[in-house]
Write an enzyme that holds these catalytic residues in place. Sequence first.
Site, mmCIF file in Angstrom:
data_model
loop_
_atom_site.group_PDB
_atom_site.id
_atom_site.type_symbol
_atom_site.label_atom_id
_atom_site.label_comp_id
_atom_site.label_asym_id
_atom_site.label_seq_id
_atom_site.Cartn_x
_atom_site.Cartn_y
_atom_site.Cartn_z
ATOM 1 N N ASP A 138 6.527 7.180 8.817
ATOM 2 C CA ASP A 138 6.554 6.342 10.023
ATOM 3 C C ASP A 138 7.560 6.803 11.070
ATOM 4 O O ASP A 138 7.312 7.768 11.776
ATOM 5 C CB ASP A 138 6.799 4.883 9.593
ATOM 6 C CG ASP A 138 6.527 3.883 10.709
ATOM 7 O OD1 ASP A 138 6.131 4.301 11.806
ATOM 8 O OD2 ASP A 138 6.717 2.663 10.491
ATOM 9 N N HIS A 193 1.738 -1.120 6.821
ATOM 10 C CA HIS A 193 2.846 -2.061 6.582
ATOM 11 C C HIS A 193 2.421 -3.274 5.742
ATOM 12 O O HIS A 193 2.871 -3.431 4.626
ATOM 13 C CB HIS A 193 3.542 -2.534 7.873
ATOM 14 C CG HIS A 193 4.136 -1.427 8.682
ATOM 15 N ND1 HIS A 193 5.057 -0.547 8.163
ATOM 16 C CD2 HIS A 193 3.933 -1.029 9.968
ATOM 17 C CE1 HIS A 193 5.398 0.327 9.092
ATOM 18 N NE2 HIS A 193 4.724 0.065 10.197
#
Length: 446
Positions: free
Chosen positions: A320, A269
């Site tokens: 994800d 991220h």
Amino acid sequence: MSGAGASSYWCPQAWLGAAPVARLRVAVADGRVVALTPGTDPVPGDVVLPGVVLPGLANAHSHAFHRALRGRGGAGGGDFWTWRRAMYALAAALDPDACHAIARAVYAEMALAGVTGVGEMHYVHHAPDGRPYADPNAMADALRAAAREAGVRLTLLDTCYLAGGVGRDLEGVQRRFGDGDAGRWAERVDLLRDDDGFRVGAAVHSVRAVPRDQVPTVVAWARGRGAPLHAHVSEQRAEDEEVLAAHGLTPTRLLEDAGFLGPASTVVHAVHVMPADVERIGASRTTTCLCPTTERDLADGLAPGGALRDAGSPVCVGTDQHVEVDVLAEARAVEMHERLATGRRGSFTPGELVTAATAAGHASIGWPDAGTLAVGARADLVAVRTDTVRTVGADPAQLALVATAADVDTVVVDGAVVVRGGAHRLGDVAGLLGRAVADLQARVDR
Ligand SMILES: [Zn+2]
């Protein structure tokens, strides 16, 4: 999981190095590429592939069971933390059988999208009361079997998760995630063995979930085993503020002090990293895994992908929580988000986007011999059609700016054909997904 024996393929176009070349013949033996001949005609017996053939795609960041939340709940408002409550209800409903069913279907969905290797950040380790199953790695073994059946290589990023926040015990479903301390986490993970299609890596869930004094033990285990090491870093501002208040350090600086950063490590991220953190990540050659479809779905924010790349961090991608399973779209979004943030086009070249989706991702999850078309490399081939409504007319060199998972026609993993003509060898993948999601949701509703 190598495809036995020898075979050969002919590609009208194939991605070799930094750009497509025409008329490439690929000879394969025992799951490896043994010869590459550009500018040649097919010979009898060659399997003729369509479109542009890419190396295998890598999905460097997955939580398979999150797929059961796709299209459920996002319309009701909220943020990351409201989404997490729904995810925790699902996590509470998992057992090894349900974990296997949803993961097998999701990994098959990934194969349909051209994925040949996945990094699964796995943290639901124990029974609902927090006690280990009779086999303490029953959940991990369910994931291993799921990937093998779906035909994709798996890196199990076994995740250390010890706290509910800085100075807070695990509570509720989080008890399933915890091993007590990092030493006991390492003892459990030590029981797992690698094979040709499976390797064990490590993850620090986040600096919120692993106390500062426990992080070095996880780092030492990964370095000792030569295993890839991942962590969620700066996905949410609230997480960064909590860590800053407690330790006076950003999450990246805390990880640097614990020895986490380095070429075998990946930060996932990196949305809210500070400029000095960008320099730390880049200078240490730590990989950054961006998950743009998740980061916009969960309203996380825009990561400084271009700055991280410029600082020296290899960039890869992951789907994800699987609001989409499309690694080509994920790579494209790295550039598209950069356009929105900077007002300029072309920060990432199409070739860099292919590298993010292939070689950089495989390296991040510990398969440096995958993700490129090269003699000696793993024979992963992904044929992307150039005659669909989405792709027809595009320059093959710019395929990464237009193609989607729906354009993937044939997928070869370690020399074995897993997807042919857009169909997975397991058959009806939507049916597998539908049944697995319905079963999990029924468990949540009970
Ligand atoms: Zn994640």
